[in-house]
Design a protein around this motif. Structure first.
Motif, PDB file in Angstrom:
ATOM      1  N   LEU A 147       0.834  14.876 -13.706  1.00 28.70           N
ATOM      2  CA  LEU A 147       0.342  14.755 -12.340  1.00 28.70           C
ATOM      3  C   LEU A 147      -1.169  14.989 -12.278  1.00 28.70           C
ATOM      4  O   LEU A 147      -1.902  14.271 -11.595  1.00 28.70           O
ATOM      5  N   GLY A 148      -1.641  15.998 -12.993  1.00 25.38           N
ATOM      6  CA  GLY A 148      -3.079  16.275 -13.031  1.00 25.38           C
ATOM      7  C   GLY A 148      -3.876  15.116 -13.609  1.00 25.38           C
ATOM      8  O   GLY A 148      -4.970  14.798 -13.133  1.00 25.38           O
ATOM      9  N   ASN A 149      -3.326  14.464 -14.627  1.00 25.33           N
ATOM     10  CA  ASN A 149      -4.003  13.302 -15.201  1.00 25.33           C
ATOM     11  C   ASN A 149      -4.047  12.143 -14.214  1.00 25.33           C
ATOM     12  O   ASN A 149      -5.015  11.391 -14.198  1.00 25.33           O
ATOM     13  N   ARG A 150      -3.030  12.018 -13.381  1.00 28.95           N
ATOM     14  CA  ARG A 150      -3.041  10.985 -12.339  1.00 28.95           C
ATOM     15  C   ARG A 150      -4.129  11.270 -11.314  1.00 28.95           C
ATOM     16  O   ARG A 150      -4.820  10.361 -10.846  1.00 28.95           O
ATOM     17  N   LEU A 151      -4.305  12.538 -10.951  1.00 29.06           N
ATOM     18  CA  LEU A 151      -5.375  12.898 -10.009  1.00 29.06           C
ATOM     19  C   LEU A 151      -6.740  12.563 -10.597  1.00 29.06           C
ATOM     20  O   LEU A 151      -7.625  12.083  -9.901  1.00 29.06           O
ATOM     21  N   LYS A 152      -6.895  12.829 -11.880  1.00 26.93           N
ATOM     22  CA  LYS A 152      -8.160  12.565 -12.563  1.00 26.93           C
ATOM     23  C   LYS A 152      -8.479  11.065 -12.547  1.00 26.93           C
ATOM     24  O   LYS A 152      -9.638  10.680 -12.502  1.00 26.93           O
ATOM     25  N   CYS A 153      -7.460  10.224 -12.561  1.00 25.13           N
ATOM     26  CA  CYS A 153      -7.676   8.769 -12.504  1.00 25.13           C
ATOM     27  C   CYS A 153      -8.318   8.348 -11.188  1.00 25.13           C
ATOM     28  O   CYS A 153      -9.081   7.384 -11.147  1.00 25.13           O
ATOM     29  N   PHE A 154      -8.025   9.056 -10.104  1.00 21.66           N
ATOM     30  CA  PHE A 154      -8.589   8.729  -8.802  1.00 21.66           C
ATOM     31  C   PHE A 154     -10.047   9.154  -8.687  1.00 21.66           C
ATOM     32  O   PHE A 154     -10.820   8.541  -7.967  1.00 21.66           O
ATOM     33  N   ASP A 155     -10.403  10.217  -9.358  1.00 22.54           N
ATOM     34  CA  ASP A 155     -11.771  10.728  -9.279  1.00 22.54           C
ATOM     35  C   ASP A 155     -12.168  11.286 -10.639  1.00 22.54           C
ATOM     36  O   ASP A 155     -11.652  12.302 -11.079  1.00 22.54           O
ATOM     37  N   LYS A 156     -13.101  10.626 -11.285  1.00 22.48           N
ATOM     38  CA  LYS A 156     -13.530  11.031 -12.632  1.00 22.48           C
ATOM     39  C   LYS A 156     -14.219  12.391 -12.641  1.00 22.48           C
ATOM     40  O   LYS A 156     -14.384  13.000 -13.682  1.00 22.48           O
ATOM     41  N   HIS A 157     -14.612  12.870 -11.466  1.00 23.04           N
ATOM     42  CA  HIS A 157     -15.326  14.140 -11.388  1.00 23.04           C
ATOM     43  C   HIS A 157     -14.392  15.340 -11.263  1.00 23.04           C
ATOM     44  O   HIS A 157     -14.859  16.469 -11.190  1.00 23.04           O
ATOM     45  N   VAL A 158     -13.102  15.098 -11.211  1.00 20.54           N
ATOM     46  CA  VAL A 158     -12.126  16.189 -11.166  1.00 20.54           C
ATOM     47  C   VAL A 158     -11.879  16.660 -12.597  1.00 20.54           C
ATOM     48  O   VAL A 158     -11.493  15.878 -13.458  1.00 20.54           O
ATOM     49  N   ASP A 159     -12.136  17.926 -12.852  1.00 24.29           N
ATOM     50  CA  ASP A 159     -11.821  18.495 -14.158  1.00 24.29           C
ATOM     51  C   ASP A 159     -10.360  18.921 -14.159  1.00 24.29           C
ATOM     52  O   ASP A 159      -9.840  19.374 -13.141  1.00 24.29           O
ATOM     53  N   HIS A 160      -9.712  18.797 -15.304  1.00 28.02           N
ATOM     54  CA  HIS A 160      -8.294  19.153 -15.397  1.00 28.02           C
ATOM     55  C   HIS A 160      -8.110  20.107 -16.570  1.00 28.02           C
ATOM     56  O   HIS A 160      -8.409  19.766 -17.711  1.00 28.02           O
ATOM     57  N   TYR A 161      -7.647  21.315 -16.272  1.00 27.65           N
ATOM     58  CA  TYR A 161      -7.364  22.308 -17.305  1.00 27.65           C
ATOM     59  C   TYR A 161      -5.861  22.507 -17.401  1.00 27.65           C
ATOM     60  O   TYR A 161      -5.173  22.665 -16.391  1.00 27.65           O
TER      61      TYR A 161
END
Length: 80
Positions: free
Chosen positions: A15-29
């Protein structure tokens, strides 16, 4: 606005990787990829980001952020 997504499970990671696809500026840990886990890194994360997205239960998020909550104006936004 700097936003971070925090996940704890394989499904949360997806799910976090899907969010990152919408906005490249979202960091995912991902908990398993951080030395010492998100709990030990949260102090730095808390002060570095304007918004935190927890992909977890509300209880986990509340317990983790509790020591850092100071002021509703200065603290980052938190979404669970």
């Amino acid at each position: 606005m700097k936003i971070v997504c925090l996940s704890f499970t394989k499904e949360g990671e997806k799910l976090g990787n899907r969010l990152k696809c919408f906005d490249k500026h979202v960091d995912h840990y991902i908990n398993s990829q951080i030395k010492g886990g998100i709990k030990n890194a949260l102090g730095d994360i808390w002060h570095k980001y304007d918004g935190i997205i927890f992909i977890s239960s509300t209880g986990i998020a509340v317990r983790l952020i509790n020591p850092y909550i100071k002021d509703k104006v200065k603290d980052p936004a938190v979404v669970v």
